[in-house]
Structures are given as C-alpha cells and as structure tokens.
Motif scaffolding. Structure first.
Motif, PDB file in Angstrom:
ATOM      1  N   ILE A   1       0.840  -1.198   0.000  1.00  0.00           N
ATOM      2  CA  ILE A   1       0.000   0.000   0.000  1.00  0.00           C
ATOM      3  C   ILE A   1       0.874   1.247   0.000  1.00  0.00           C
ATOM      4  CG2 ILE A   1      -1.729   1.314   1.307  1.00  0.00           C
ATOM      5  CD1 ILE A   1      -2.819  -1.254  -0.025  1.00  0.00           C
ATOM      6  N   ALA A   2       1.929   1.239   0.797  1.00  0.00           N
ATOM      7  CA  ALA A   2       2.855   2.379   0.838  1.00  0.00           C
ATOM      8  C   ALA A   2       3.515   2.580  -0.522  1.00  0.00           C
ATOM      9  CB  ALA A   2       3.912   2.165   1.920  1.00  0.00           C
ATOM     10  N   ALA A   3       3.874   1.493  -1.180  1.00  0.00           N
ATOM     11  CA  ALA A   3       4.494   1.591  -2.503  1.00  0.00           C
ATOM     12  C   ALA A   3       3.509   2.181  -3.521  1.00  0.00           C
ATOM     13  CB  ALA A   3       4.985   0.219  -2.963  1.00  0.00           C
ATOM     14  N   LEU A   4       2.247   1.786  -3.445  1.00  0.00           N
ATOM     15  CA  LEU A   4       1.242   2.348  -4.353  1.00  0.00           C
ATOM     16  C   LEU A   4       1.068   3.841  -4.103  1.00  0.00           C
ATOM     17  CD1 LEU A   4      -1.432  -0.489  -4.327  1.00  0.00           C
ATOM     18  CD2 LEU A   4      -0.118   0.295  -6.307  1.00  0.00           C
ATOM     19  N   ALA A   5       1.098   4.251  -2.840  1.00  0.00           N
ATOM     20  CA  ALA A   5       0.980   5.677  -2.523  1.00  0.00           C
ATOM     21  C   ALA A   5       2.172   6.458  -3.067  1.00  0.00           C
ATOM     22  CB  ALA A   5       0.849   5.871  -1.015  1.00  0.00           C
TER      23      ALA A   5
ATOM     24  N   SER B   1      -4.789   5.943   2.586  1.00  0.00           N
ATOM     25  CA  SER B   1      -6.202   5.794   2.915  1.00  0.00           C
ATOM     26  C   SER B   1      -7.071   5.806   1.652  1.00  0.00           C
ATOM     27  CB  SER B   1      -6.624   6.916   3.865  1.00  0.00           C
ATOM     28  OG  SER B   1      -7.970   6.790   4.212  1.00  0.00           O
ATOM     29  N   ASP B   2      -6.774   6.707   0.718  1.00  0.00           N
ATOM     30  CA  ASP B   2      -7.514   6.749  -0.556  1.00  0.00           C
ATOM     31  C   ASP B   2      -7.376   5.426  -1.296  1.00  0.00           C
ATOM     32  OD1 ASP B   2      -8.273   9.417  -0.189  1.00  0.00           O
ATOM     33  OD2 ASP B   2      -6.568  10.191  -1.345  1.00  0.00           O
ATOM     34  N   ILE B   3      -6.162   4.921  -1.348  1.00  0.00           N
ATOM     35  CA  ILE B   3      -5.899   3.668  -2.068  1.00  0.00           C
ATOM     36  C   ILE B   3      -6.663   2.513  -1.424  1.00  0.00           C
ATOM     37  CG2 ILE B   3      -4.085   1.967  -2.557  1.00  0.00           C
ATOM     38  CD1 ILE B   3      -2.265   4.472  -3.101  1.00  0.00           C
ATOM     39  N   LEU B   4      -6.614   2.420  -0.100  1.00  0.00           N
ATOM     40  CA  LEU B   4      -7.357   1.364   0.590  1.00  0.00           C
ATOM     41  C   LEU B   4      -8.857   1.500   0.365  1.00  0.00           C
ATOM     42  CD1 LEU B   4      -5.342   1.202   3.902  1.00  0.00           C
ATOM     43  CD2 LEU B   4      -5.638  -0.668   2.271  1.00  0.00           C
TER      44      LEU B   4
END
Length: 77
Positions: A35-39, A48-51
């Motif tokens: 998730i951090a990598a996607l952000a 939070s948006d990605i999740l």
C-alpha cells in the motif's frame, strides 16, 4: 469499478468523497508495504484513498457475483 481499473483511476484527478465511517485496519507487514508503494507511485493518492478504492472495487466485484449479488442486494432493503 474493477480492481484492475484502479491504476488508471489513480492517475486521474482525485475527487472529494464523503466518508462517514472509520475502521481500524491491521494489515500484514507485506501488504502495508505494498500500500505504501502504491501511494509512492500515485502521489496524489493517500494510503487511505488507495485502501478505500481497493475495498470499494472488491465490494463491487462481490456484488456482481451470484449468489452474493442477491444476498447483498437484500441487505440494502
């Protein structure tokens, strides 16, 4: 929206979305790193948006499935 459509969505301009519920989510370290990598790849989107987008897309996929579609549709009534 399908999960596979999310990267294209994240490249577009973010839209304001009203969020009325908070959840505490505990992820395995590997998933949190993803998730951090996607952000980092999509700097206009927070973790939070990605999740939120991923959960929404997954729920959309489940609603399109049968018999879950009928069960979930009846819950909304």
């Amino acid at each position: 929206m399908k999960v596979t459509e999310l990267p294209k969505h994240w490249e577009s301009k973010p839209e304001a979305v009203e969020r009325s519920h908070d959840y505490n989510l505990r992820l395995p370290l590997e998933d949190a790193a993803r998730i951090a990598a996607l952000a980092e790849l999509y700097p206009n989107r927070s973790e939070s948006d990605i999740l939120n987008d991923m959960i929404s897309a997954a729920l959309d996929d489940l609603v399109r499935q049968t018999p879950l579609r009928d069960k979930l549709a009846n819950k909304d009534k």
